[in-house]
Design a protein around this motif. Structure first.
Motif, PDB file in Angstrom:
ATOM      1  N   ASN A  43       0.858  -1.174   0.000  1.00 50.19           N
ATOM      2  CA  ASN A  43       0.000   0.000   0.000  1.00 50.19           C
ATOM      3  C   ASN A  43       0.895   1.225   0.000  1.00 50.19           C
ATOM      4  N   LEU A  44       1.352   1.626  -1.206  1.00 50.76           N
ATOM      5  CA  LEU A  44       2.349   2.677  -1.327  1.00 50.76           C
ATOM      6  C   LEU A  44       1.791   3.905  -2.032  1.00 50.76           C
ATOM      7  N   SER A  45       2.362   5.055  -1.692  1.00 53.52           N
ATOM      8  CA  SER A  45       1.960   6.312  -2.331  1.00 53.52           C
ATOM      9  C   SER A  45       3.171   6.952  -2.994  1.00 53.52           C
ATOM     10  N   ASN A  68      -0.643   2.294  -5.101  1.00 53.38           N
ATOM     11  CA  ASN A  68      -2.082   2.488  -5.326  1.00 53.38           C
ATOM     12  C   ASN A  68      -2.515   3.939  -5.128  1.00 53.38           C
ATOM     13  N   ILE A  69      -1.615   4.792  -4.656  1.00 57.65           N
ATOM     14  CA  ILE A  69      -1.903   6.228  -4.553  1.00 57.65           C
ATOM     15  C   ILE A  69      -0.821   6.965  -5.339  1.00 57.65           C
ATOM     16  N   PHE A 105       4.267  11.348   1.185  1.00 60.17           N
ATOM     17  CA  PHE A 105       4.408  10.351   0.124  1.00 60.17           C
ATOM     18  C   PHE A 105       5.550   9.402   0.479  1.00 60.17           C
ATOM     19  N   ASP A 106       5.372   8.144   0.148  1.00 61.88           N
ATOM     20  CA  ASP A 106       6.464   7.189   0.375  1.00 61.88           C
ATOM     21  C   ASP A 106       7.648   7.509  -0.530  1.00 61.88           C
TER      22      ASP A 106
END
Length: 278
Positions: A137-139, A163-164, A193-194
């Motif tokens: 589940n990464l942005s 997914n973002i 943000f990652d």
């Protein structure tokens, strides 16, 4: 405007396709041709040979403000020729330019009709290939002034497992998307943000300038600089401004995955990378 077309071609005499085995020289080759056409200022005939020479540029101070290394088309030509293909252009001053690349992809039997086999051959070539996919589940924030590049990179990282995905077309938009403004003031909408994929050359606020402002605001995201400039001083400037690492265009999904593997502890990647056909 810029017009891009992709088409197939067949060659009855493929003697010059050096990537093919000699025993196939009498067969039929099915290939891919890509053309990029614009209505720009055009290129004079006497200047065109310079385009495909390493470290050569046409009027760099006038057209590119001194940026770039003059390697892009030289490398492209070498890649095309190593695959038995070719690259070239048609251009006249004041009438725009058309660049094209032709690459043979499939060798067909001399007894096989091209019409009946062409669609099956291309379906096999263009079908999605198995690739490593990170399920997390990464942005990510993708920053580039070229819309096509933003969309392409966004599609690549989406397939990896992000997914973002938010897009920005310059450094100022990126700073605001992260919840800051260009006066170093933190806003309530700060979003961690990652990973931030940050282009180097952009109007208003460049990649290094943006990275410097983000780090001054204690931004903890992994910042990966994405640049077409392979010059050591450009890469060093990007790193000193706050980028964690650099990817050189064109960027593949494999390169992105390998780069993200270096920052597992910061972007919460799992150690399990599975094979996916999606």
């Amino acid at each position: 405007y810029v017009e891009i077309t992709v088409s197939s071609f067949s060659v009855n005499n493929i003697h010059d396709c050096t990537c093919l085995p000699s025993e196939n020289q009498s067969n039929l080759a099915l290939g891919l041709m890509i053309q990029v056409k614009d209505n720009g200022i055009g290129i004079a005939t006497e200047e065109q040979p310079l385009l495909f020479k390493a470290f050569s540029q046409i009027r760099p101070n006038e057209n590119q403000r001194g940026r770039g290394s003059g390697l892009g088309l030289a490398i492209s030509r070498e890649i095309a020729e190593r695959h038995g293909g070719s690259i070239g252009l048609k251009s006249s001053l004041g009438q725009g330019s058309t660049f094209f690349i032709r690459v043979p992809l499939v060798v067909l039997s001399s007894t096989t009709p091209v019409r009946s086999s062409q669609s099956d051959a291309f379906a096999s070539i263009l079908a999605p290939q198995p690739t490593k996919q990170i399920k997390n589940n990464l942005s990510a924030l993708v920053v580039d002034d070229c819309e096509v590049t933003r969309k392409l990179l966004s599609a690549q990282i989406q397939r990896i497992g992000f997914n973002i995905i938010v897009q920005a077309e310059n450094g100022v938009e990126a700073i605001k998307a992260c919840g800051y403004d260009d006066n170093n003031n933190t806003e309530e909408t700060n979003y961690p943000f990652d990973v931030i994929f940050l282009d180097y050359c952009m109007p208003i606020c460049t990649g290094p300038e943006c990275a410097s402002i983000l780090r001054a605001n204690q931004c903890k995201s992994v910042i990966i600089g994405v640049t077409g400039n392979a010059l050591e001083e450009d890469i060093a400037l990007f790193i000193s401004a706050g980028a964690d690492s650099i990817l050189t265009k064109p960027v593949s999904r494999r390169q992105i995955i390998d780069k993200l593997d270096e920052y597992k502890s910061r972007v919460h990647l799992t150690t399990s990378i599975t094979t996916s056909s999606s």
